[in-house]
Every structure is written in C-alpha cells, then in structure tokens.
Scaffold this motif. Sequence first.
Motif, mmCIF file in Angstrom:
data_model
loop_
_atom_site.group_PDB
_atom_site.id
_atom_site.type_symbol
_atom_site.label_atom_id
_atom_site.label_comp_id
_atom_site.label_asym_id
_atom_site.label_seq_id
_atom_site.Cartn_x
_atom_site.Cartn_y
_atom_site.Cartn_z
ATOM 1 N N CYS A 51 -5.791 -11.211 0.836
ATOM 2 C CA CYS A 51 -5.690 -10.831 2.209
ATOM 3 C C CYS A 51 -6.781 -10.518 2.964
ATOM 4 O O CYS A 51 -6.824 -10.200 4.164
ATOM 5 N N GLN A 52 -7.859 -9.925 2.108
ATOM 6 C CA GLN A 52 -9.119 -9.441 2.717
ATOM 7 C C GLN A 52 -9.241 -8.327 3.146
ATOM 8 O O GLN A 52 -10.282 -7.920 4.128
ATOM 9 N N VAL A 53 -8.019 -7.363 3.533
ATOM 10 C CA VAL A 53 -8.081 -6.149 3.919
ATOM 11 C C VAL A 53 -9.047 -5.266 3.159
ATOM 12 O O VAL A 53 -9.783 -4.424 3.826
ATOM 13 N N PRO B 42 -9.077 3.143 4.653
ATOM 14 C CA PRO B 42 -9.087 3.939 3.417
ATOM 15 C C PRO B 42 -8.757 5.307 4.040
ATOM 16 O O PRO B 42 -7.878 6.055 3.320
ATOM 17 N N LYS C 84 -3.833 -11.731 -3.556
ATOM 18 C CA LYS C 84 -3.466 -12.399 -2.438
ATOM 19 C C LYS C 84 -4.364 -12.924 -1.455
ATOM 20 O O LYS C 84 -3.817 -13.676 -0.540
ATOM 21 N N THR D 189 0.738 -1.147 0.069
ATOM 22 C CA THR D 189 0.157 0.061 -0.034
ATOM 23 C C THR D 189 0.882 1.235 0.178
ATOM 24 O O THR D 189 0.598 2.085 -0.768
ATOM 25 N N ALA E 210 -10.070 -0.401 -3.172
ATOM 26 C CA ALA E 210 -8.765 -0.271 -3.965
ATOM 27 C C ALA E 210 -7.742 0.494 -3.340
ATOM 28 O O ALA E 210 -6.443 0.263 -3.567
ATOM 29 N N ILE E 211 -8.131 1.539 -2.466
ATOM 30 C CA ILE E 211 -7.195 2.303 -1.805
ATOM 31 C C ILE E 211 -6.338 1.441 -0.628
ATOM 32 O O ILE E 211 -5.307 1.770 -0.408
ATOM 33 N N VAL E 212 -7.115 0.541 -0.026
ATOM 34 C CA VAL E 212 -6.405 -0.375 0.972
ATOM 35 C C VAL E 212 -5.873 -1.442 0.475
ATOM 36 O O VAL E 212 -5.026 -2.055 1.135
ATOM 37 N N CYS E 213 -5.916 -1.786 -0.930
ATOM 38 C CA CYS E 213 -5.376 -2.974 -1.462
ATOM 39 C C CYS E 213 -4.013 -2.859 -1.605
ATOM 40 O O CYS E 213 -3.546 -1.932 -2.291
ATOM 41 N N PRO E 214 -3.274 -3.643 -0.715
ATOM 42 C CA PRO E 214 -1.960 -3.711 -0.636
ATOM 43 C C PRO E 214 -1.188 -3.859 -2.300
ATOM 44 O O PRO E 214 -0.233 -3.529 -2.332
ATOM 45 N N ASP E 215 -2.048 -4.761 -3.057
ATOM 46 C CA ASP E 215 -1.271 -5.206 -4.172
ATOM 47 C C ASP E 215 -1.899 -4.394 -5.544
ATOM 48 O O ASP E 215 -1.541 -4.662 -6.491
ATOM 49 N N GLY E 216 -2.712 -3.516 -5.023
ATOM 50 C CA GLY E 216 -3.382 -2.400 -6.178
ATOM 51 C C GLY E 216 -4.179 -3.300 -7.301
ATOM 52 O O GLY E 216 -3.848 -3.062 -8.460
ATOM 53 N N ASN F 4 -12.718 2.684 -1.653
ATOM 54 C CA ASN F 4 -12.080 2.285 -0.410
ATOM 55 C C ASN F 4 -11.285 1.072 -0.596
ATOM 56 O O ASN F 4 -10.263 0.939 0.106
ATOM 57 N N ASN G 29 -6.076 -8.864 8.753
ATOM 58 C CA ASN G 29 -7.432 -8.114 9.610
ATOM 59 C C ASN G 29 -7.228 -8.135 11.140
ATOM 60 O O ASN G 29 -7.281 -7.016 11.715
ATOM 61 N N ILE H 291 -7.333 -3.794 -7.491
ATOM 62 C CA ILE H 291 -8.699 -3.304 -7.888
ATOM 63 C C ILE H 291 -8.824 -2.202 -8.651
ATOM 64 O O ILE H 291 -8.346 -1.016 -8.494
ATOM 65 N N ARG I 82 2.798 1.875 -3.352
ATOM 66 C CA ARG I 82 1.475 2.570 -4.276
ATOM 67 C C ARG I 82 1.100 3.804 -4.111
ATOM 68 O O ARG I 82 1.406 4.327 -5.088
ATOM 69 N N LYS J 20 -3.777 -11.721 -9.457
ATOM 70 C CA LYS J 20 -2.781 -11.017 -8.735
ATOM 71 C C LYS J 20 -3.499 -10.740 -7.242
ATOM 72 O O LYS J 20 -2.440 -10.066 -6.320
#
Lengths: 362, 258, 74
Positions: free
Chosen positions: C18-20, B193, C16, B38, C58-64, C56, B234, C66, B41, C14
């Motif tokens: 992680c479910q964040v 977010p 992973k 994150t 996409a913004i928290v997705c560590p692997d980008g 939201n 989480n 979304i 990015r 892509k």
Amino acid sequence: MSMKELRLMKGNEAFAEAAIRAGADGYFGYPITPQSEVMEYLMAQKPHERTGMVVLQAESEIAAINMVYAGASCGKRVLTSSSSPGISLKQEGISYIAGAELPCVILNAVRGGPGLGTIQPSQSDYFQSTKGGGHGDYRLIVLAPSSVQEMSDFASLSFDLAFKYRNPVLILSDGAIGQMMEKVYLDDQRPRFTEEEIIKNTPWATTGKTANRERNIITSLNLDSHVQEEHNIHLQAKYREIEKNEVRYEALHCEDAEYVIVAYGSGARLSQKAVDIARAKGIKVGLLRPITLFPFPKAPLAELAGRVKGFMTVEMSAGQMIEDVKLAIECKVKVEHFGRMGGIIPSPQEIVDALESKLIGG
Amino acid sequence: MDTVTKDDIRKPENLIYKRTNLLTDKTMSYCPGCGHGTTHRIIMEVLEEMGIQEKTIGIAPVGCSVLAYEFMNIDMQQAAHGRAPALATAVKRLMPEKFVFTYQGDGDLAAIGTAETIHACNRGENIVIIFINNGIYGMTGGQMAPTTLPNMKSSTSPYGRDVKLMGNPLKITELVAQLPGTLYVTRQAVHTPAAVRRTKKAIRKAFENQKLNKGLSFVEVVSNCNSGWKMTPNQANEWMVENMFPFYPLGDIKVNED
Amino acid sequence: MAKVKGDIVIDVEKCKGCQVCIPACPNDVIGVSKNVNGKGYNYVETVNEECIGCSNCAIVCPDGVITVYRKRIE
C-alpha cells in the motif's frame, strides 16, 4: 416436599415473576399492549436487588432483541417480551439468534393484525411463530400456554429447552391469557448461573478469552457457502432432534371421540367448554391441545385420524394451524376450521354450532 | 559505525516494535492502505498494554469490519447491522467487570444504527465506541454514506452528493457530544505516525475511562477508503486531509474530567 | 553522526504494497520492490541503510507487517 407459593395473578405478571424465579439474568423490552405488565412488574420487583437480574427498557423492540442476542452470547439466561407488531420488528434479531444458536426466551402476547391491527387477543401469528418469522431456514421451539399457571410454568421450561438445544424458545400467548387473573402455584427461586457454571456449561460463550482456550466468536455469518450449508444441515438435524424429543400436547375426551377439535392457547380454553356443551348434546367430540406448536404433535393426530370422522381447528385467525393438522393426518379425513379474527374471541356455543354445521352436518 | 551489521541490530534486546499477539496471524481482509487495519492494531495494542485481553468482549458490526473477529484475538460477538451499541449495552450490564467495545463504520453507526448509537450514548453506558468514518459504504461497493461529504462522488451519488436531493452529511460525533451520557468524545485519524499515536492515546483514555466506570467514550477515526474513493492509499490520505478534515476537524470534542 | 542505528524486517508475504509507510519514513529508507509476493503485491523493501528505528513505518502499517529494531551505538 415444599409447598409451592399460591398467588392470584395476571398471566403477564405470573410470567414475569416466574422469569425471576427461573434464575433469569436479564430482561430487555419495549412497551406494547397487551404485555406491558411484564416489564412493569419486573421494574416494580427490583429484581436487581432480589436476584441481581438486569431489567432494561430499550429504545425499541429491535434494540431489545439485540440486547437479548448479546446476553445470550454471554451464556446468560435472558428474555424479552412483546406483542405482534413488536415481534415483527424483532424478527431480524431472532433470525440472527437462531443462526448463531443462542438460547433465549421470547414472549409474544399476540394481538390482531395485520399492521397495527387491534390490541385485542388473537392467534394470527401462528405462521410467523412456527415457520420461521425472519429470513433463513430456522425453527423456534414454540410453547402455547392456555392458563396463568402455564404462563408461570413455561418460563423455567423455556429456559431449560433453550439451553438444552441452544435455540430460541417462543412462548405464544395472547392478550387474554396475559390479562386474565387466575390462581397460580409459583416455582421456588432458582439461583442464577454462576460464572463458573457459565464457563462449564456454555463453553462457547463470550466471557473473555482466557489463556487456556481459543477465542469465542458469536456470529451467524459464513461467507463460504459450503460452511453455511454444513451449518444448515446441523440446524436441521437439531430441529429433527427437537421434533423427536419435545412434543407436548394434552388430549381430552379423545378415547371415544368421533370428532376432534384441535386448538391451542385461548382457543383451547374456549374449545374445552365447547366440548362440554357438545358432549351434553350427545356429540362424541374430543379436544387435542398442542402445547408445543413446534414441534407439532403430528403423531397423536395421525393416530386419531385412523379412528375419527373429522377434525376442526379452532383458531382466533383465518386458519393457520389447520395446515399443520392436514399435513399431520395426510388429509385422511375431513379437516375444517372455525375462527374469529380481528381480536374477537368466539363463544363456546359458536364453536359447537360450527362443529355441527361444518363438520358433522357438512 | 560501519562495523555494525544488520545481524547486530536484529537482536531480541534491540526489538522496539512488533505486531501485537492480540492480532491473529490471519491476513486482514481490508484493501491495501485501509485505516481499518491500523485501527484494529492500535486497539489490540491498548488491550495488551492494559493487560485486559481476558476481560474484553468486542462487538463487530456489519460492513467492511464485519470480520473484525477474525483478526482480533479476543472474544467477540457479531452484531446485526447497526445494533452493536445495543449488544454492548447488554454485555456490559450483564458482566460489568468486563471491558466492552463496539467497532463500527459510518453506515452502521450513523445510518441504520442511529437509534442504538444515540440511546446507548444518552444512557451513558460504560462502554467504548470506536467509529470509523470514511464517508462511504466500502463493503457494498462505494455507495453514499450518512457521512459522505457534500458534492462527494459515490456509486449512488455519481454526480456528487447534492444535499438538496440527498440530504446533509451527519456529524454524529458532534451530536453525541451534546448528550449528557457521553464522557469523552474525540475525533482522530490514522494516516500519519503522529495521528496514529494520538488515536492510540485516545483509545487508551477511552478504555481507562471504562476501567474507572466513568461512562461512555466515543472515538471517531476519520479514515480513507481508497478503493471506494478510487485513489491510491497515499493519494486518498492527502485527499482526506484536504477534504475530510475541514468538514470533520480532528481533536477532542468533549472531555469531562470529574 | 547518528547515535542510534535501526533496522526493519518486513514480512513481505503479508505486505499488500500500500506504500503508506513510504512517506512516513524520515530517511527515505523504504521503496517499492520490483518483485511481487505470493498474492501479487509489489511489496516494500529497504533501499538504504539510514534507518534510525523510529518505528514510524510500523506504526502506520495497516497490516502490521513491519518489525523494528534499534541499537544504541556507544
């Protein structure tokens, strides 16, 4: 033909002045005796005003060598200087520089060791300099000046070799060469690289990823062992190329010599006087002075081994270069060592006495 | 409204968020849910939004993010462990017109590289330092870090960090905020977010500071190491909120407006 | 009634898993797939049509992974 500027200077100062004139972009250092004059001279010269060169006193030798790594990564002419304990601290960075194949210049004004040792001149860092002082299979190009003039001349030569081979160059000096004053003819000022020249001549440098090329990465990391081995093979091939092209040495009175002294740097200056004394006594002795310690002048030594009775290395150490001499001549004739340690400079007469007792009479 | 299909929505004119081209296509080597990705990015988004990709040199550390240069589509140098601020110092001094940042973890920045960190900050180098604090050595398998919390377990503090035996965690961000050379020092996170948006804003401010030659900006990102902490991502974020944030409170620590 | 309608595209190869992104979504649009991708991760997928394109996830997705679309419904 322009007349070169003549000055009376200390070796360390001549090196610093020559670095500015060689078009250096940056010097990063940390004070340590007996080479602090390098940074002192640079700071006094305000090279930022003279040529735009950056001079920075770092927080440690470790930071300084890593600043050199970064500057070299940008395609800049960068250098550092230190003395034995400080050079030990720099070894990690030097290994990274060798691994990432970065051009830079490092001056070691050797003092006696191990440990904090003494501040007096010594040649006890030969192994560290020529065999790869840090971790991993690598070599530095090692130049050994024996005069203030060579302290000046080797600055630009070192940068040229460093960039030609993308390899760090070490100038192995000592407190005597650095502190003595002699007349020196200084090179003319060379311009610093322009940004266009850097992009053209060092296209691998991190100058900012423009749209017309892939990104440039400077790293010594290869997690894939096969890739690492390929890199090792490439490095070794480069070192063989350096051995083929860059051997430098000076031979004095070797034509009719029955015995040959092998010595570099301060040791060679003393040995030169010893040769004069011995010749006056009728001993046919010559001097072979390696100017490059890596690559080592193996061929001229091997040639001499076919026609002389023996060699003696004169080193201000317990005898380190003697191993390379023995390897070069494949032990065909006798090789002895004479040296003093702990920062003691032997007298020419001591050298002649040793020549007679160890080599001729021995 | 039911007449609107997915195809109607998925049109270029409706695109509002996609992965920045300043990240390479390579799948990042980080564990699922790790905050490194994150943070990578949003740094790249900031560079893209400022239009400074061509002028930016990044410095990668040793640690989990040693391979940051594989994922960031900019020129980068990989530093010896802890030396990134020394590298950044030289790059910025030799090429003052470029943007230079380091990306470092807690072991790199606050243990082995403490001297380089303190002195680059104290000299006030005109660079950006991004500091990922997850309280553990992730790369080497979860050993105690300089920022490991008191009583927190790691593979080298298996019964919890006993501060009497192992020393105290180092709040290096508060420490560098004391130095005259730092301009902007902040601590953020990337677990929600809103937190990501705030961190991105902080990183943007840091690079804007550099653009204006104002001095050194230091952005700490408190992040999870769910593998090292042995939790799901989480759960790790919840644990971070409950345990890390009280010790490492989020927010600006130093903002010098001149 | 929502005035905007959103949609997300997840690069499942892509992801992973992680479910964040799941707690980041205000409308519980995202769930874990029963299927796995080429790397063996149970990737995430949309489970309802309530997406408002807030980004939201996409913004928290560590692997980008979304991509987000949003359309204003007139």
